[in-house]
Design a protein around this motif. Structure first.
Motif, PDB file in Angstrom:
ATOM      1  N   VAL A 191       0.915  -1.317   0.044  1.00  0.00           N
ATOM      2  CA  VAL A 191       0.042   0.089   0.042  1.00  0.00           C
ATOM      3  C   VAL A 191       0.768   1.346  -0.015  1.00  0.00           C
ATOM      4  O   VAL A 191       0.679   2.354  -0.714  1.00  0.00           O
ATOM      5  CB  VAL A 191      -0.826   0.015   1.297  1.00  0.00           C
ATOM      6  CG1 VAL A 191      -1.429   1.370   1.346  1.00  0.00           C
ATOM      7  CG2 VAL A 191      -2.096  -0.999   1.179  1.00  0.00           C
ATOM      8  N   GLY A 192       1.961   1.135   0.815  1.00  0.00           N
ATOM      9  CA  GLY A 192       2.888   2.227   0.852  1.00  0.00           C
ATOM     10  C   GLY A 192       3.613   2.606  -0.348  1.00  0.00           C
ATOM     11  O   GLY A 192       3.364   3.831  -1.042  1.00  0.00           O
ATOM     12  N   ILE A 193       4.206   1.569  -1.059  1.00  0.00           N
ATOM     13  CA  ILE A 193       4.624   1.873  -2.313  1.00  0.00           C
ATOM     14  C   ILE A 193       3.601   2.161  -3.315  1.00  0.00           C
ATOM     15  O   ILE A 193       4.142   3.226  -4.236  1.00  0.00           O
ATOM     16  CB  ILE A 193       5.429   0.474  -2.867  1.00  0.00           C
ATOM     17  CG1 ILE A 193       6.499   0.081  -1.870  1.00  0.00           C
ATOM     18  CG2 ILE A 193       5.889   0.399  -4.062  1.00  0.00           C
ATOM     19  CD1 ILE A 193       7.099  -1.133  -2.183  1.00  0.00           C
ATOM     20  N   PHE A 194       2.564   1.746  -3.568  1.00  0.00           N
ATOM     21  CA  PHE A 194       1.381   2.141  -4.449  1.00  0.00           C
ATOM     22  C   PHE A 194       1.149   3.798  -4.291  1.00  0.00           C
ATOM     23  O   PHE A 194       1.019   4.175  -5.187  1.00  0.00           O
ATOM     24  CB  PHE A 194       0.294   1.227  -4.417  1.00  0.00           C
ATOM     25  CG  PHE A 194      -0.838   1.761  -5.305  1.00  0.00           C
ATOM     26  CD1 PHE A 194      -0.862   1.066  -6.596  1.00  0.00           C
ATOM     27  CD2 PHE A 194      -1.803   2.482  -4.981  1.00  0.00           C
ATOM     28  CE1 PHE A 194      -1.595   1.225  -7.557  1.00  0.00           C
ATOM     29  CE2 PHE A 194      -2.796   2.697  -5.967  1.00  0.00           C
ATOM     30  CZ  PHE A 194      -2.637   2.112  -7.040  1.00  0.00           C
ATOM     31  N   CYS A 195       0.864   4.150  -2.910  1.00  0.00           N
ATOM     32  CA  CYS A 195       0.447   5.466  -2.884  1.00  0.00           C
ATOM     33  C   CYS A 195       1.732   6.286  -3.348  1.00  0.00           C
ATOM     34  O   CYS A 195       1.407   7.672  -3.570  1.00  0.00           O
ATOM     35  CB  CYS A 195       0.035   5.614  -1.306  1.00  0.00           C
ATOM     36  SG  CYS A 195      -1.437   4.696  -0.895  1.00  0.00           S
ATOM     37  N   ALA A 196       2.938   5.890  -2.894  1.00  0.00           N
ATOM     38  CA  ALA A 196       3.967   6.838  -3.489  1.00  0.00           C
ATOM     39  C   ALA A 196       4.171   6.909  -4.794  1.00  0.00           C
ATOM     40  O   ALA A 196       4.469   7.869  -5.437  1.00  0.00           O
ATOM     41  CB  ALA A 196       5.199   6.265  -2.690  1.00  0.00           C
ATOM     42  N   VAL A 197       3.929   5.731  -5.635  1.00  0.00           N
ATOM     43  CA  VAL A 197       4.059   5.700  -7.108  1.00  0.00           C
ATOM     44  C   VAL A 197       3.038   6.220  -8.058  1.00  0.00           C
ATOM     45  O   VAL A 197       2.888   6.632  -8.980  1.00  0.00           O
ATOM     46  CB  VAL A 197       4.796   4.291  -7.494  1.00  0.00           C
ATOM     47  CG1 VAL A 197       4.898   4.160  -9.188  1.00  0.00           C
ATOM     48  CG2 VAL A 197       5.751   3.973  -6.787  1.00  0.00           C
ATOM     49  N   TYR A 198       1.851   5.933  -7.393  1.00  0.00           N
ATOM     50  CA  TYR A 198       0.481   6.316  -8.012  1.00  0.00           C
ATOM     51  C   TYR A 198       0.312   7.605  -8.595  1.00  0.00           C
ATOM     52  O   TYR A 198      -0.128   7.934  -9.877  1.00  0.00           O
ATOM     53  CB  TYR A 198      -0.647   6.031  -7.113  1.00  0.00           C
ATOM     54  CG  TYR A 198      -2.033   6.079  -7.640  1.00  0.00           C
ATOM     55  CD1 TYR A 198      -2.448   5.544  -8.803  1.00  0.00           C
ATOM     56  CD2 TYR A 198      -2.689   7.254  -7.423  1.00  0.00           C
ATOM     57  CE1 TYR A 198      -3.821   5.723  -9.384  1.00  0.00           C
ATOM     58  CE2 TYR A 198      -4.265   7.624  -7.871  1.00  0.00           C
ATOM     59  CZ  TYR A 198      -4.475   6.967  -8.896  1.00  0.00           C
ATOM     60  OH  TYR A 198      -5.614   6.968  -9.395  1.00  0.00           O
ATOM     61  N   PRO A 199       1.015   8.873  -8.016  1.00  0.00           N
ATOM     62  CA  PRO A 199       0.784  10.028  -8.565  1.00  0.00           C
ATOM     63  C   PRO A 199       1.503  10.272  -9.890  1.00  0.00           C
ATOM     64  O   PRO A 199       1.146  11.249 -10.767  1.00  0.00           O
ATOM     65  CB  PRO A 199       1.331  11.168  -7.577  1.00  0.00           C
ATOM     66  CG  PRO A 199       1.227  10.333  -6.222  1.00  0.00           C
ATOM     67  CD  PRO A 199       1.353   8.778  -6.398  1.00  0.00           C
ATOM     68  N   LEU A 200       2.624   9.280 -10.035  1.00  0.00           N
ATOM     69  CA  LEU A 200       3.415   9.434 -11.389  1.00  0.00           C
ATOM     70  C   LEU A 200       2.422   9.051 -12.541  1.00  0.00           C
ATOM     71  O   LEU A 200       2.844   9.452 -13.702  1.00  0.00           O
ATOM     72  CB  LEU A 200       4.725   8.485 -11.139  1.00  0.00           C
ATOM     73  CG  LEU A 200       5.549   9.102 -10.376  1.00  0.00           C
ATOM     74  CD1 LEU A 200       6.677   7.929 -10.077  1.00  0.00           C
ATOM     75  CD2 LEU A 200       6.301  10.363 -10.410  1.00  0.00           C
ATOM     76  N   LEU A 201       1.496   8.161 -12.378  1.00  0.00           N
ATOM     77  CA  LEU A 201       0.693   7.831 -13.269  1.00  0.00           C
ATOM     78  C   LEU A 201      -0.311   8.843 -13.945  1.00  0.00           C
ATOM     79  O   LEU A 201      -0.656   9.006 -14.824  1.00  0.00           O
ATOM     80  CB  LEU A 201      -0.324   6.589 -13.040  1.00  0.00           C
ATOM     81  CG  LEU A 201      -1.454   6.332 -13.898  1.00  0.00           C
ATOM     82  CD1 LEU A 201      -0.796   5.469 -15.205  1.00  0.00           C
ATOM     83  CD2 LEU A 201      -2.247   5.210 -12.878  1.00  0.00           C
ATOM     84  N   LEU A 202      -0.758   9.968 -12.963  1.00  0.00           N
ATOM     85  CA  LEU A 202      -1.603  11.096 -13.324  1.00  0.00           C
ATOM     86  C   LEU A 202      -0.995  12.346 -13.607  1.00  0.00           C
ATOM     87  O   LEU A 202      -1.754  13.105 -14.376  1.00  0.00           O
ATOM     88  CB  LEU A 202      -2.610  10.905 -12.175  1.00  0.00           C
ATOM     89  CG  LEU A 202      -3.196   9.971 -11.418  1.00  0.00           C
ATOM     90  CD1 LEU A 202      -4.039  10.157 -10.397  1.00  0.00           C
ATOM     91  CD2 LEU A 202      -4.216   9.101 -12.603  1.00  0.00           C
TER      92      LEU A 202
END
Length: 295
Positions: free
Chosen positions: A209-220
């Protein structure tokens, strides 16, 4: 447990007491600052020819994994919570049934009935204290504090009282049935308390969850710019909240906002039993505090 009066949908959106928001605020603030850093850092990288633009296809796998992990863990935590609630509900029922049998079938005096009543109430209170990993209340079970499992000794004393006041063997079999039910309830509670969800599994989900929340903004961020902050905060809040709620429900016997109100259940048992023997001293019913918490 949080016990609040019914609210309108608008007020519920901004409720703070009982919300998991207080617990995840530090993590949420960290990811907000990380998103802001992305917004200012990525344009500088673009000047040097580095473009952070990822296809959503790369995030499908990890999104599915997080959904499966969160769903499994939250279901497991809820089942533990619900089983614990049913066990304490059964303890309330068995206590009432046992006291009713004592009142209707034995020739014990009022003072003798108070003895077994105090033993049953002490048993419930001591079980609550052991499940919360706290000291046995001195006023309740002073003679049992030195024991590893004081609940067993209390249950044995209840059984001894019932044997000494049995009117016949048939009634004693009923008494013994109730005692076996209480012992089964105790074992079920101890099983939940002493067997947490495997730490490696919880750690894996927490890190994912922590890694996803950190990387997810790069998608948007390439397509939405500053709006990325809004979309990312919502997703991060949902994932962190689900993870935190599962952590609370995993141990339903604690004193956090979403744990079982064992004090109130013990209080309800004592009130019911004392009313059944028409005792003159009946404790007041516990109510939620000013913050809507019922412990």
């Amino acid at each position: 447990m949080i016990v609040r009066p019914e609210q309108s949908w608008l007020r519920k959106l901004f409720s703070w007491r009982g919300s998991i928001m207080r617990k995840i605020s530090p993590q949420l603030c960290f990811f907000i600052m990380l998103n802001i850093a992305y917004l200012f850092a990525l344009p500088m990288l673009h000047l040097h020819g580095i473009i952070a633009k990822e296809s959503s296809f790369y995030f499908i796998g990890i999104s599915i994994s997080i959904s499966v992990f969160l769903g499994f863990r939250n279901n497991t935590a809820w089942l533990r919570y619900w089983e614990a609630r049913k066990l304490w509900g059964d303890l309330l029922i068995v206590s009432r049934s046992l006291m009713r049998e004592v009142i209707n079938t034995t020739n014990a005096s009022a003072e003798e009935k108070k003895v077994v009543l105090d033993l049953v109430v002490t048993y419930c209170t001591t079980l609550k204290a052991k499940l919360r990993h706290g000291p046995v209340p001195v006023s309740r079970a002073l003679d049992y504090q030195h024991l590893t499992t004081p609940c067993n000794a209390l249950l044995q004393n209840v059984g001894l009282w019932l044997y000494q006041h049995r009117p016949n063997e048939f009634v004693y079999r009923n008494f013994n049935h109730y005692m076996n039910q209480m012992s089964t309830i105790q074992g079920g509670c101890e099983r939940i308390s002493n067997t947490p969800i495997p730490y490696a599994y919880s750690l894996l989900l927490h890190r994912t969850v922590g890694i996803f929340c950190a990387v997810y903004p790069l998608l948007l961020i390439h397509d939405f710019g500053f709006l990325t902050l809004l979309f990312s905060i919502f997703t991060t809040y949902a994932l962190l909240a689900l993870d935190a709620i599962a952590t609370e429900l995993e141990d339903p016997f604690g004193t956090e906002d979403n744990d079982l109100p064992l004090n109130a259940i013990c209080n309800a048992i004592e009130i019911d039993l004392r009313e059944m023997i028409k005792d003159s001293v009946i404790p007041a019913k516990m109510k939620p505090d000013a913050h809507y918490r019922l412990l």
